[in-house]
Design a protein around this motif. Structure first.
Motif, PDB file in Angstrom:
ATOM      1  N   PRO A   5     -24.625  26.062 -14.392  1.00  0.00           N
ATOM      2  CA  PRO A   5     -24.303  24.950 -16.141  1.00  0.00           C
ATOM      3  C   PRO A   5     -24.303  23.731 -15.674  1.00  0.00           C
ATOM      4  O   PRO A   5     -23.905  22.698 -15.109  1.00  0.00           O
ATOM      5  N   ALA A   6     -25.251  23.313 -16.315  1.00  0.00           N
ATOM      6  CA  ALA A   6     -25.320  21.924 -16.992  1.00  0.00           C
ATOM      7  C   ALA A   6     -24.053  20.851 -17.131  1.00  0.00           C
ATOM      8  O   ALA A   6     -23.133  21.737 -17.839  1.00  0.00           O
ATOM      9  N   LEU A   7     -22.914  19.894 -16.756  1.00  0.00           N
ATOM     10  CA  LEU A   7     -22.244  18.724 -16.711  1.00  0.00           C
ATOM     11  C   LEU A   7     -21.988  18.901 -18.182  1.00  0.00           C
ATOM     12  O   LEU A   7     -23.366  17.841 -18.987  1.00  0.00           O
ATOM     13  N   ALA A   8     -21.016  18.687 -19.315  1.00  0.00           N
ATOM     14  CA  ALA A   8     -20.804  19.655 -20.384  1.00  0.00           C
ATOM     15  C   ALA A   8     -19.122  18.555 -20.263  1.00  0.00           C
ATOM     16  O   ALA A   8     -18.155  18.557 -19.875  1.00  0.00           O
ATOM     17  N   THR A   9     -18.914  17.368 -21.528  1.00  0.00           N
ATOM     18  CA  THR A   9     -17.936  16.705 -21.651  1.00  0.00           C
ATOM     19  C   THR A   9     -17.403  17.467 -22.866  1.00  0.00           C
ATOM     20  O   THR A   9     -17.618  17.099 -23.750  1.00  0.00           O
ATOM     21  N   ILE A  10     -15.817  17.743 -23.261  1.00  0.00           N
ATOM     22  CA  ILE A  10     -15.160  17.386 -24.052  1.00  0.00           C
ATOM     23  C   ILE A  10     -14.179  17.127 -24.206  1.00  0.00           C
ATOM     24  O   ILE A  10     -13.033  17.157 -24.192  1.00  0.00           O
ATOM     25  N   ALA A  11     -14.447  16.381 -25.778  1.00  0.00           N
ATOM     26  CA  ALA A  11     -13.215  15.263 -25.780  1.00  0.00           C
ATOM     27  C   ALA A  11     -11.764  15.896 -26.681  1.00  0.00           C
ATOM     28  O   ALA A  11     -12.322  17.132 -27.190  1.00  0.00           O
ATOM     29  N   VAL A  12     -10.607  15.742 -26.248  1.00  0.00           N
ATOM     30  CA  VAL A  12      -9.800  16.760 -27.271  1.00  0.00           C
ATOM     31  C   VAL A  12      -9.581  15.280 -28.101  1.00  0.00           C
ATOM     32  O   VAL A  12      -8.606  14.396 -27.340  1.00  0.00           O
ATOM     33  N   TYR A  13      -9.404  15.378 -29.718  1.00  0.00           N
ATOM     34  CA  TYR A  13      -9.328  13.488 -30.022  1.00  0.00           C
ATOM     35  C   TYR A  13      -8.539  14.461 -31.424  1.00  0.00           C
ATOM     36  O   TYR A  13      -8.975  15.224 -31.985  1.00  0.00           O
ATOM     37  N   ALA A 177     -21.537  13.804 -31.030  1.00  0.00           N
ATOM     38  CA  ALA A 177     -21.311  14.853 -30.395  1.00  0.00           C
ATOM     39  C   ALA A 177     -20.907  15.794 -31.654  1.00  0.00           C
ATOM     40  O   ALA A 177     -19.981  15.162 -32.976  1.00  0.00           O
ATOM     41  N   PRO A 178     -20.622  17.375 -31.689  1.00  0.00           N
ATOM     42  CA  PRO A 178     -20.448  18.227 -32.849  1.00  0.00           C
ATOM     43  C   PRO A 178     -18.985  17.851 -32.789  1.00  0.00           C
ATOM     44  O   PRO A 178     -18.012  17.963 -31.605  1.00  0.00           O
ATOM     45  N   ILE A 179     -18.511  17.941 -34.037  1.00  0.00           N
ATOM     46  CA  ILE A 179     -17.104  18.030 -34.261  1.00  0.00           C
ATOM     47  C   ILE A 179     -16.927  20.245 -34.243  1.00  0.00           C
ATOM     48  O   ILE A 179     -16.972  20.736 -34.402  1.00  0.00           O
ATOM     49  N   LEU A 180     -15.524  20.579 -33.715  1.00  0.00           N
ATOM     50  CA  LEU A 180     -15.098  21.430 -33.268  1.00  0.00           C
ATOM     51  C   LEU A 180     -13.196  21.361 -34.181  1.00  0.00           C
ATOM     52  O   LEU A 180     -12.286  21.228 -33.341  1.00  0.00           O
ATOM     53  N   PRO A 181     -13.136  21.424 -35.615  1.00  0.00           N
ATOM     54  CA  PRO A 181     -11.692  21.598 -35.722  1.00  0.00           C
ATOM     55  C   PRO A 181     -11.389  22.635 -35.601  1.00  0.00           C
ATOM     56  O   PRO A 181     -11.909  23.555 -35.720  1.00  0.00           O
ATOM     57  N   ILE A 242     -16.511  28.133 -27.308  1.00  0.00           N
ATOM     58  CA  ILE A 242     -16.397  26.654 -26.696  1.00  0.00           C
ATOM     59  C   ILE A 242     -17.648  26.996 -25.258  1.00  0.00           C
ATOM     60  O   ILE A 242     -19.016  25.691 -25.896  1.00  0.00           O
ATOM     61  N   GLU A 243     -17.724  27.435 -24.706  1.00  0.00           N
ATOM     62  CA  GLU A 243     -18.913  27.526 -23.859  1.00  0.00           C
ATOM     63  C   GLU A 243     -19.849  28.035 -24.292  1.00  0.00           C
ATOM     64  O   GLU A 243     -21.006  27.799 -23.953  1.00  0.00           O
ATOM     65  N   ARG A 244     -19.761  29.056 -25.171  1.00  0.00           N
ATOM     66  CA  ARG A 244     -20.614  29.413 -26.115  1.00  0.00           C
ATOM     67  C   ARG A 244     -21.591  28.344 -27.413  1.00  0.00           C
ATOM     68  O   ARG A 244     -22.970  28.194 -26.987  1.00  0.00           O
ATOM     69  N   GLN A 245     -20.862  27.365 -27.243  1.00  0.00           N
ATOM     70  CA  GLN A 245     -21.396  26.402 -28.242  1.00  0.00           C
ATOM     71  C   GLN A 245     -22.496  25.652 -26.900  1.00  0.00           C
ATOM     72  O   GLN A 245     -23.213  25.239 -27.421  1.00  0.00           O
ATOM     73  N   LEU A 246     -21.643  25.355 -26.260  1.00  0.00           N
ATOM     74  CA  LEU A 246     -21.900  24.320 -25.188  1.00  0.00           C
ATOM     75  C   LEU A 246     -22.849  24.981 -24.574  1.00  0.00           C
ATOM     76  O   LEU A 246     -24.665  24.242 -24.317  1.00  0.00           O
ATOM     77  N   GLN A 247     -23.575  26.018 -24.669  1.00  0.00           N
ATOM     78  CA  GLN A 247     -24.753  27.021 -24.034  1.00  0.00           C
ATOM     79  C   GLN A 247     -25.574  27.257 -24.903  1.00  0.00           C
ATOM     80  O   GLN A 247     -26.905  27.175 -24.244  1.00  0.00           O
ATOM     81  N   SER A 248     -25.208  27.051 -26.548  1.00  0.00           N
ATOM     82  CA  SER A 248     -26.569  26.810 -27.062  1.00  0.00           C
ATOM     83  C   SER A 248     -27.585  25.488 -27.515  1.00  0.00           C
ATOM     84  O   SER A 248     -27.903  25.670 -28.358  1.00  0.00           O
ATOM     85  N   ALA A 249     -26.395  24.714 -26.914  1.00  0.00           N
ATOM     86  CA  ALA A 249     -26.562  22.997 -27.535  1.00  0.00           C
ATOM     87  C   ALA A 249     -28.367  22.743 -26.834  1.00  0.00           C
ATOM     88  O   ALA A 249     -28.807  23.408 -25.913  1.00  0.00           O
TER      89      ALA A 249
END
Length: 249
Positions: A5-13, A177-181, A242-249
């Motif tokens: 998998p390519a590196l992906a960064t998830i910010a919890v903000y 980046a897309p927002i996931l509330p 989250i994984e599905r969203q990252l892999q479909s990006a």
């Protein structure tokens, strides 16, 4: 042979404090490392250092967390194994209180993104536990992230804060980046919470639970001591999304 998998960064903000950011960051990092078996790094950017206290194997404060950004310390020198197998940690400390000032002085808008890029050979997923507010640090985070997870308590103030972040990103212009509330601390006995859930039925919802409070007592993620609890299952489901969203990006 499976593709790495390519590196992906998830910010919890969140713009607002007290919404459960650290709880999200720790449990999502656990799910990444232990469910998805990703090479995972949890980077604590909050000077309160709650994630660091819960997961660090090194209890000595070094006051070096800010020095990563000013190039005084190489980022890899501050990476430590956490108490979770397969999950590494860059711990926060009180030096991060001056990080906004440092970023203003440096005038390098993508310093965090560059540091993360340099870790791409070592990790598949980097989780950022971010301090609240719209600051120089949050600017760096919003530029570096591939996905922004925003915990939202089902209350007007918390929902307004999420809306302010969305408006800010639009006003700033350019790609973001897309927002996931995600609803946080949900108590379905409360009419206000039930109404919020009805208004946003597609949002994931993490329940208010005494088991989450036990994380601080046991100093472990939910999955490490209560994998069958409703909250733990919700975090696992959220991570799968989250994984599905990252892999479909």
């Amino acid at each position: 042979m499976a593709k790495e998998p390519a590196l992906a960064t998830i910010a919890v903000y969140s713009l607002k404090g007290g919404v459960g950011k650290t709880t999200f960051a720790i449990n999502l990092a656990w799910a990444s490392a232990c469910i998805s078996k990703r090479r995972t790094l949890l980077w604590d950017l909050d000077p309160q250092a709650a994630s660091s206290w819960l997961l660090s194997t090194d209890l000595q404060s070094r006051d070096a967390a800010q020095a990563i950004f000013s190039k005084d310390v190489q980022v890899r020198k501050l990476i430590q194994p956490s108490t979770v197998p397969g999950l590494d940690l860059i711990a926060a400390d009180t030096s991060l209180r001056g990080l906004d000032h440092l970023f203003r002085e440096m005038d390098k808008k993508k310093r965090l993104a560059k540091l993360i890029e340099n870790l791409g050979k070592d990790y598949d997923r980097i989780i950022l536990d971010c301090p609240p507010g719209l600051t120089e640090t949050s600017e760096q985070v919003l530029r570096a992230a591939d996905l922004i997870v925003i915990p939202v308590i089902p209350s007007p103030l918390s929902q307004r804060a999420m809306g302010e972040v969305a408006r800010y990103l639009v006003q700033r212009g350019g790609a973001h980046a897309p927002i996931l509330p995600v609803y946080s601390m949900v108590d379905r006995r409360r009419s206000l919470h039930r109404k919020a859930l009805e208004e946003q039925p597609s949002w994931s919802a993490i329940p208010m639970a005494s088991m989450i409070e036990q994380m601080a007592v046991r100093r472990k993620p939910l999955g490490a001591f209560a994998p069958s609890s409703p909250a733990s299952k919700e975090f696992a489901t959220l991570w799968t999304m989250i994984e599905r969203q990252l892999q479909s990006a």
